[in-house]
Design a protein around this motif. Structure first.
Motif, PDB file in Angstrom:
ATOM      1  N   MET A   1      -8.311  -0.031 -12.743  1.00  0.00           N
ATOM      2  CA  MET A   1      -7.611   1.042 -13.442  1.00  0.00           C
ATOM      3  C   MET A   1      -8.178   2.415 -13.108  1.00  0.00           C
ATOM      4  O   MET A   1      -8.209   3.311 -13.947  1.00  0.00           O
ATOM      5  N   LEU A   2      -8.703   2.578 -11.892  1.00  0.00           N
ATOM      6  CA  LEU A   2      -9.223   3.876 -11.486  1.00  0.00           C
ATOM      7  C   LEU A   2      -8.064   4.847 -11.284  1.00  0.00           C
ATOM      8  O   LEU A   2      -7.006   4.469 -10.789  1.00  0.00           O
ATOM      9  N   LEU A   3      -8.311   6.091 -11.639  1.00  0.00           N
ATOM     10  CA  LEU A   3      -7.280   7.118 -11.498  1.00  0.00           C
ATOM     11  C   LEU A   3      -6.848   7.268 -10.040  1.00  0.00           C
ATOM     12  O   LEU A   3      -5.662   7.409  -9.737  1.00  0.00           O
ATOM     13  N   ILE A   4      -7.818   7.188  -9.134  1.00  0.00           N
ATOM     14  CA  ILE A   4      -7.526   7.415  -7.717  1.00  0.00           C
ATOM     15  C   ILE A   4      -6.639   6.320  -7.121  1.00  0.00           C
ATOM     16  O   ILE A   4      -6.013   6.524  -6.092  1.00  0.00           O
ATOM     17  N   ARG A   5      -6.565   5.167  -7.799  1.00  0.00           N
ATOM     18  CA  ARG A   5      -5.733   4.065  -7.282  1.00  0.00           C
ATOM     19  C   ARG A   5      -4.243   4.357  -7.436  1.00  0.00           C
ATOM     20  O   ARG A   5      -3.420   3.622  -6.930  1.00  0.00           O
ATOM     21  N   ARG A   6      -3.910   5.422  -8.184  1.00  0.00           N
ATOM     22  CA  ARG A   6      -2.488   5.767  -8.327  1.00  0.00           C
ATOM     23  C   ARG A   6      -1.935   6.399  -7.061  1.00  0.00           C
ATOM     24  O   ARG A   6      -0.728   6.532  -6.906  1.00  0.00           O
ATOM     25  N   SER A   7      -2.836   6.817  -6.179  1.00  0.00           N
ATOM     26  CA  SER A   7      -2.382   7.367  -4.900  1.00  0.00           C
ATOM     27  C   SER A   7      -2.538   6.284  -3.831  1.00  0.00           C
ATOM     28  O   SER A   7      -3.631   5.741  -3.653  1.00  0.00           O
ATOM     29  N   ARG A   9      -2.418   6.592  -0.641  1.00  0.00           N
ATOM     30  CA  ARG A   9      -3.284   7.065   0.450  1.00  0.00           C
ATOM     31  C   ARG A   9      -4.754   6.944   0.074  1.00  0.00           C
ATOM     32  O   ARG A   9      -5.586   6.512   0.861  1.00  0.00           O
ATOM     33  N   ALA A  10      -5.061   7.298  -1.192  1.00  0.00           N
ATOM     34  CA  ALA A  10      -6.457   7.242  -1.645  1.00  0.00           C
ATOM     35  C   ALA A  10      -6.914   5.798  -1.832  1.00  0.00           C
ATOM     36  O   ALA A  10      -8.090   5.497  -1.638  1.00  0.00           O
ATOM     37  N   ALA A  11      -5.985   4.921  -2.216  1.00  0.00           N
ATOM     38  CA  ALA A  11      -6.350   3.511  -2.401  1.00  0.00           C
ATOM     39  C   ALA A  11      -6.796   2.886  -1.075  1.00  0.00           C
ATOM     40  O   ALA A  11      -7.550   1.921  -1.063  1.00  0.00           O
ATOM     41  N   ASN A  12      -6.291   3.433   0.020  1.00  0.00           N
ATOM     42  CA  ASN A  12      -6.700   2.970   1.351  1.00  0.00           C
ATOM     43  C   ASN A  12      -7.407   4.102   2.089  1.00  0.00           C
ATOM     44  O   ASN A  12      -7.107   4.379   3.252  1.00  0.00           O
ATOM     45  N   ALA A  13      -8.323   4.740   1.399  1.00  0.00           N
ATOM     46  CA  ALA A  13      -8.966   5.950   1.934  1.00  0.00           C
ATOM     47  C   ALA A  13      -9.607   5.709   3.296  1.00  0.00           C
ATOM     48  O   ALA A  13      -9.535   6.568   4.177  1.00  0.00           O
ATOM     49  N   VAL A  14     -10.239   4.546   3.486  1.00  0.00           N
ATOM     50  CA  VAL A  14     -10.953   4.308   4.745  1.00  0.00           C
ATOM     51  C   VAL A  14     -10.014   4.267   5.955  1.00  0.00           C
ATOM     52  O   VAL A  14     -10.459   4.424   7.089  1.00  0.00           O
ATOM     53  N   ASN A  16      -7.018   6.121   5.955  1.00  0.00           N
ATOM     54  CA  ASN A  16      -6.124   7.284   5.956  1.00  0.00           C
ATOM     55  C   ASN A  16      -6.822   8.621   6.199  1.00  0.00           C
ATOM     56  O   ASN A  16      -6.237   9.665   5.972  1.00  0.00           O
TER      57      ASN A  16
END
Lengths: 115, 301
Positions: A1-7, A9-14, A16
């Motif tokens: 439930m991390l806030l950044i997981r709503r994006s 692109r950010a969920a796959n930061a490595v 993107n």
């Protein structure tokens, strides 16, 4: 439930990141490892091994930089400078290598050799 | 650790706290929205206010508790190891982003809604407060300042955070690196092992490489071609191998030191230390290759 997981692109930061961003973070991590080395490096070990000259050279450089006591802001600045230097070297090396390769035989920049 | 106010160390720790707070922030707004969605309209406004208040209050209490708990011997080491794992999980790619939100069920009453919000925030905030506690170096002022800056951003500016990480995904990677560094600092600051590290200075460097090799493994995995991805496991394995010799040296009172061997036994030990991991690595790669082929054969029918 991390806030950044709503994006997505950010969920796959490595996957993107741009190469520039990646180089910057890699440089920061390198500085962090260097700081760990500065923290762990014991000049007495070098002395015991008979490498006293290294204490003056390497140990001196390390203590000059005080790299073992760097903080996050110094890591970020050091990382930015390192990334900048690597990018500049990359551009210079590419330009140098390009100048070494011959132009296409019918290319516009081909200088005709007069007999 | 006492930190001079407004020094580089102070601002660095504050920046680390804010960064950790942002990348590990829980989705409070969404949880509150999900919990309150079935309540009557007049209760929804109250739930949003008291839910936000409860979430902030529980975060502050948990952070102060973590600072206190980290002073207990052993907890700094455990916290550091946990932070390395948190950094690894943070960087691991998520294919089903947002699916976890289904866990927040709508509440039937005001008290039930507040209870769900507070419990959800406490569960979501454990990793966050651990990171902040480690980065603050025991300074309550830093924690209060960090929370005062980052809580409003997370509660009222969640869209801003999402936009930032969407535009610059490297913020997450930087957050992972900061978490790994905080974890490393916590491990080497542990009072139980500090005297041991003073005697085995090279162990600190091994720990640093081990920590970054584990925490940043998802990054290396994403960048390496499939046939080289086994190397991601190999690096921490070699570090553990080298570290085991440092531990063995203090347990069995043998001298394991760089180029200081004098007897045959010490030469043998040095040989095993520096070359012994090669057969292990080859065995690991062979086993991995074999299992990959077997899985491929089974998948093919």
């Amino acid at each position: 439930m991390l806030l950044i997981r709503r994006s997505a692109r950010a969920a796959n930061a490595v996957r993107n990141m741009s190469p520039g961003e990646e180089l910057f973070v890699a440089s920061v991590v390198f500085c962090m490892l260097l700081a760990a080395f500065g923290d762990a490096g014991n000049p007495t070990v070098l002395d015991a091994l008979g490498f006293e000259f290294l204490i003056a050279d390497l140990g001196g450089e390390m203590s000059l930089l005080a790299v073992g006591h760097w903080h996050l802001i110094e890591f970020l600045l050091g990382g930015a400078i390192l990334a900048g230097v690597i990018t500049a070297l990359q551009i210079l090396a590419a330009a140098f290598l390009r100048s070494l390769s011959p132009a296409a035989s019918r290319g516009i920049d081909k200088v005709p050799i007069q007999p | 650790m006492e930190m001079e106010l407004f020094s580089a160390a102070f601002f660095s720790a504050l920046f680390a706290i804010i960064l950790i707070d942002l990348v590990l922030a829980g989705d409070n707004a969404l949880v509150i929205g999900l919990v309150a969605r079935n309540l009557p309209k007049h209760l929804q406004r109250k739930v949003i206010f008291w839910g936000t208040f409860g979430a902030i209050a529980i975060r502050v209490v948990m952070t102060l508790m973590v600072v206190w708990i980290l002073k207990v011997p052993g907890f700094m080491l455990a916290g550091g190891i946990a932070l390395v794992w948190i950094a690894y999980k943070l960087l691991s790619p998520q294919s089903d982003a947002g699916a976890a939100h289904a866990a927040a069920a709508p509440a039937a009453s005001f008290a039930g809604a507040i209870r769900t919000i507070v419990i959800a925030d406490a569960v979501m905030g454990i990793d966050n407060v651990l990171g902040i506690g480690g980065a603050a170096h025991g300074s309550v002022l830093l924690i209060v300042l960090g929370l005062a800056i980052s809580v409003p951003i997370v509660v009222w500016g969640s869209q801003l955070v999402i936009k930032l990480v969407d535009r610059y995904p490297s913020v997450i990677l930087l957050g992972g690196a900061v978490l790994a560094w905080t974890g490393y600092s916590m491990i080497v600051r542990e009072p139980l092992v500090t005297p041991w590290f003073a005697e085995h200075t090279s162990a600190k460097l091994l720990i640093a490489v081990l920590v970054f090799a584990i925490a940043l493994a998802p990054w290396f995995t994403a960048r390496l071609p499939a046939q080289l991805q086994a190397l991601v496991v190999l690096l921490p394995a070699v570090m553990v191998w080298m570290l085991a010799f440092e531990v063995a040296a203090s347990v069995w009172q043998v001298r394991v030191d760089y180029l200081l061997a004098t007897t045959t036994g010490e030469y043998l030990l040095e040989g095993v230390r520096w070359l012994g991991w090669l057969p292990l690595a080859a065995g690991l790669l062979w086993l991995r290759e074999r299992s990959t082929r077997r899985n491929r054969r089974l998948a093919g029918g």
